[in-house]
Enzyme design. Structure first.
Site, PDB file in Angstrom:
ATOM      1  N   GLN A  31      -8.932 -48.746 -43.959  1.00  0.00           N
ATOM      2  CA  GLN A  31      -9.466 -47.391 -44.194  1.00  0.00           C
ATOM      3  C   GLN A  31      -8.670 -46.701 -45.315  1.00  0.00           C
ATOM      4  OE1 GLN A  31      -9.163 -46.021 -40.058  1.00  0.00           O
ATOM      5  NE2 GLN A  31      -7.121 -46.918 -39.982  1.00  0.00           N
ATOM      6  N   HIS A  62      -2.805 -33.678 -28.578  1.00  0.00           N
ATOM      7  CA  HIS A  62      -1.928 -34.695 -27.982  1.00  0.00           C
ATOM      8  C   HIS A  62      -1.492 -34.301 -26.564  1.00  0.00           C
ATOM      9  CE1 HIS A  62      -1.161 -35.824 -32.373  1.00  0.00           C
ATOM     10  NE2 HIS A  62      -1.887 -36.781 -31.838  1.00  0.00           N
ATOM     11  N   GLU A 106      -2.658 -50.470 -32.085  1.00  0.00           N
ATOM     12  CA  GLU A 106      -3.132 -49.782 -33.292  1.00  0.00           C
ATOM     13  C   GLU A 106      -3.580 -50.849 -34.294  1.00  0.00           C
ATOM     14  OE1 GLU A 106      -3.699 -46.668 -34.792  1.00  0.00           O
ATOM     15  OE2 GLU A 106      -4.243 -48.053 -36.427  1.00  0.00           O
ATOM     16  N   ASP A 156      -7.014 -42.937 -28.277  1.00  0.00           N
ATOM     17  CA  ASP A 156      -6.857 -41.949 -29.345  1.00  0.00           C
ATOM     18  C   ASP A 156      -7.400 -42.575 -30.635  1.00  0.00           C
ATOM     19  OD1 ASP A 156      -4.032 -40.585 -31.203  1.00  0.00           O
ATOM     20  OD2 ASP A 156      -6.104 -39.880 -30.998  1.00  0.00           O
ATOM     21  N   SER A 157      -8.717 -42.695 -30.683  1.00  0.00           N
ATOM     22  CA  SER A 157      -9.334 -43.453 -31.789  1.00  0.00           C
ATOM     23  C   SER A 157      -9.884 -42.500 -32.850  1.00  0.00           C
ATOM     24  CB  SER A 157     -10.503 -44.290 -31.248  1.00  0.00           C
ATOM     25  OG  SER A 157     -11.568 -43.418 -30.902  1.00  0.00           O
ATOM     26  N   ASP A 159     -13.337 -41.548 -35.090  1.00  0.00           N
ATOM     27  CA  ASP A 159     -14.714 -41.399 -34.608  1.00  0.00           C
ATOM     28  C   ASP A 159     -15.439 -42.741 -34.677  1.00  0.00           C
ATOM     29  OD1 ASP A 159     -13.988 -38.474 -36.009  1.00  0.00           O
ATOM     30  OD2 ASP A 159     -15.101 -38.388 -34.122  1.00  0.00           O
TER      31      ASP A 159
HETATM   32  N1  SAM Z   1      -6.653 -37.643 -32.967  1.00  0.00           N
HETATM   33  C1  SAM Z   1      -7.520 -38.275 -33.955  1.00  0.00           C
HETATM   34  C2  SAM Z   1      -8.951 -37.968 -33.660  1.00  0.00           C
HETATM   35  O1  SAM Z   1      -9.211 -37.343 -32.649  1.00  0.00           O
HETATM   36  O2  SAM Z   1      -9.787 -38.363 -34.484  1.00  0.00           O
HETATM   37  C3  SAM Z   1      -7.239 -39.746 -33.983  1.00  0.00           C
HETATM   38  C4  SAM Z   1      -5.919 -40.004 -34.618  1.00  0.00           C
HETATM   39  S1  SAM Z   1      -5.317 -41.611 -34.758  1.00  0.00           S
HETATM   40  C5  SAM Z   1      -4.783 -41.535 -36.405  1.00  0.00           C
HETATM   41  C6  SAM Z   1      -6.732 -42.657 -34.797  1.00  0.00           C
HETATM   42  C7  SAM Z   1      -6.269 -44.091 -34.925  1.00  0.00           C
HETATM   43  O3  SAM Z   1      -7.234 -45.004 -34.417  1.00  0.00           O
HETATM   44  C8  SAM Z   1      -6.014 -44.539 -36.372  1.00  0.00           C
HETATM   45  O4  SAM Z   1      -4.641 -44.825 -36.521  1.00  0.00           O
HETATM   46  C9  SAM Z   1      -6.875 -45.786 -36.548  1.00  0.00           C
HETATM   47  O5  SAM Z   1      -6.286 -46.759 -37.365  1.00  0.00           O
HETATM   48  C10 SAM Z   1      -7.001 -46.235 -35.103  1.00  0.00           C
HETATM   49  N2  SAM Z   1      -8.110 -47.147 -34.814  1.00  0.00           N
HETATM   50  C11 SAM Z   1      -9.385 -47.064 -35.253  1.00  0.00           C
HETATM   51  N3  SAM Z   1     -10.109 -48.109 -34.782  1.00  0.00           N
HETATM   52  C12 SAM Z   1      -9.264 -48.870 -34.022  1.00  0.00           C
HETATM   53  C13 SAM Z   1      -9.403 -50.072 -33.271  1.00  0.00           C
HETATM   54  N4  SAM Z   1     -10.597 -50.716 -33.205  1.00  0.00           N
HETATM   55  N5  SAM Z   1      -8.332 -50.552 -32.590  1.00  0.00           N
HETATM   56  C14 SAM Z   1      -7.139 -49.908 -32.650  1.00  0.00           C
HETATM   57  N6  SAM Z   1      -6.922 -48.766 -33.363  1.00  0.00           N
HETATM   58  C15 SAM Z   1      -7.987 -48.256 -34.035  1.00  0.00           C
END
Ligand code: SAM
Length: 281
Positions: A31, A62, A106, A156-157, A159
């Site tokens: 990304q 959080h 992650e 905590d993904s 969208d």
């Molecule tokens: N709090 C934020 C929100 O509500 O949108 C999310 C923050 S956190 C940065 C989201 C994380 O999800 C990112 O670090 C991203 O790389 C991770 N992520 C996305 N898809 C994923 C997957 N399939 N497996 C693990 N991590 C993933």
């Protein structure tokens, strides 16, 4: 970059943040990562042009993703975090002295690495906590293969676009259910219902098929534009019925003063307005 950052999450609704400084701008394998500085919100992390978290209001999200399940459950020892690369969820989980082990899965090491460098206030040392086991993998793959035994699973993904999409599927939720210990709680980042109602309805349909207690709770995070955000809640435990007195007792032993969370906010968060109730299957 222009001196405004415009979020590109919706086709017909946008929010903009004045950019005082661009601290980081790069593509990882998964990304586009950016960190910008804004006078009101401080440092802002964006992934694929969507605000992920900010120095100014991250504590609301959080704290609500972490303290609601942990204080409702009362005996969380093993936690799984999916996503959360900035370290904010891990920070709040590790504040609980009863938590013995945290696995954080992650997908993008780049998010972890540069969050440590540009947003150290978010993880606040969490990545150095011996209780934390960081796994760089797709959360969906991990959930399919894990032995489970988690008292709380916190998703905590991003969208449901790009790498995050797989974390909003029935298959993923089914594997998460299997990975929960008896009475464990699954909490998911489930978008802003006013703008992403279908996402919530889909998740709740899956949760209702899997859990005795399937609902969501709300909190308003200013930079998650469009109104209150939903946290998906699924458990076979009767944890939502925890009394205000019990929560207050547990809250009094925390040993820290949250910015946003308290027992009254916890109980009130499950009170859903009509338009959100009507999104529930
Ligand atoms: N709090 C934020 C929100 O509500 O949108 C999310 C923050 S956190 C940065 C989201 C994380 O999800 C990112 O670090 C991203 O790389 C991770 N992520 C996305 N898809 C994923 C997957 N399939 N497996 C693990 N991590 C993933």
């Amino acid at each position: 970059m222009s001196d405004w950052f415009t979020e590109k999450l919706h086709d017909d609704f946008a929010q903009a943040l004045k950019v005082d400084r661009v601290l980081f701008d790069s593509e990882t394998e998964h990304q586009r990562l950016r960190v910008i500085e804004n006078a009101r919100f401080g440092r802002v992390l964006t992934l694929d042009d969507v605000v992920q978290t900010t120095e100014g209001d991250n504590a609301i999200y959080h704290e609500m993703m972490v303290h609601v399940p942990i204080l409702a459950h009362g005996n969380v020892r093993r936690v799984l975090i999916v996503g959360g690369g900035d370290g904010g969820i891990a920070r709040e989980v590790l504040r609980h002295k009863g938590v013995e082990h945290v696995t954080m899965v992650e997908i993008d090491a780049g998010v972890v690495d540069f969050s440590k460098q540009y947003l150290p206030m978010l993880s606040d040392g969490a990545f150095d906590d011996p209780r934390l086991n960081l796994v760089i993998a797709d959360g969906a793959d991990f959930m399919r293969e894990t032995e489970g035994g988690f008292d709380a699973i916190l998703v905590d993904s991003t969208d449901p676009i790009g790498p995050g999409e797989v974390l909003f599927t029935d298959t993923f939720y089914g594997h998460a259910k299997r990975a929960l210990a008896a009475g464990g709680i699954l909490v998911t980042q489930n978008g802003v219902p006013f703008l992403q109602g279908e996402e919530l309805t889909n998740s709740m349909r899956a949760f209702k098929a899997l859990f005795a207690d399937a609902t969501c709770y709300l909190a308003t995070i200013p930079t998650y534009a469009g109104g209150p955000m939903a946290f998906g809640w699924g458990t076979d435990g009767n944890h939502r019925a925890v009394s205000l007195d019990t929560l207050a007792n547990r809250f009094s032993t925390l040993g820290f003063e949250p910015y946003y969370y308290n027992p009254e906010v916890h109980k009130g968060a499950f009170g859903l307005p009509g338009y959100v109730r009507r999104l529930m299957p």
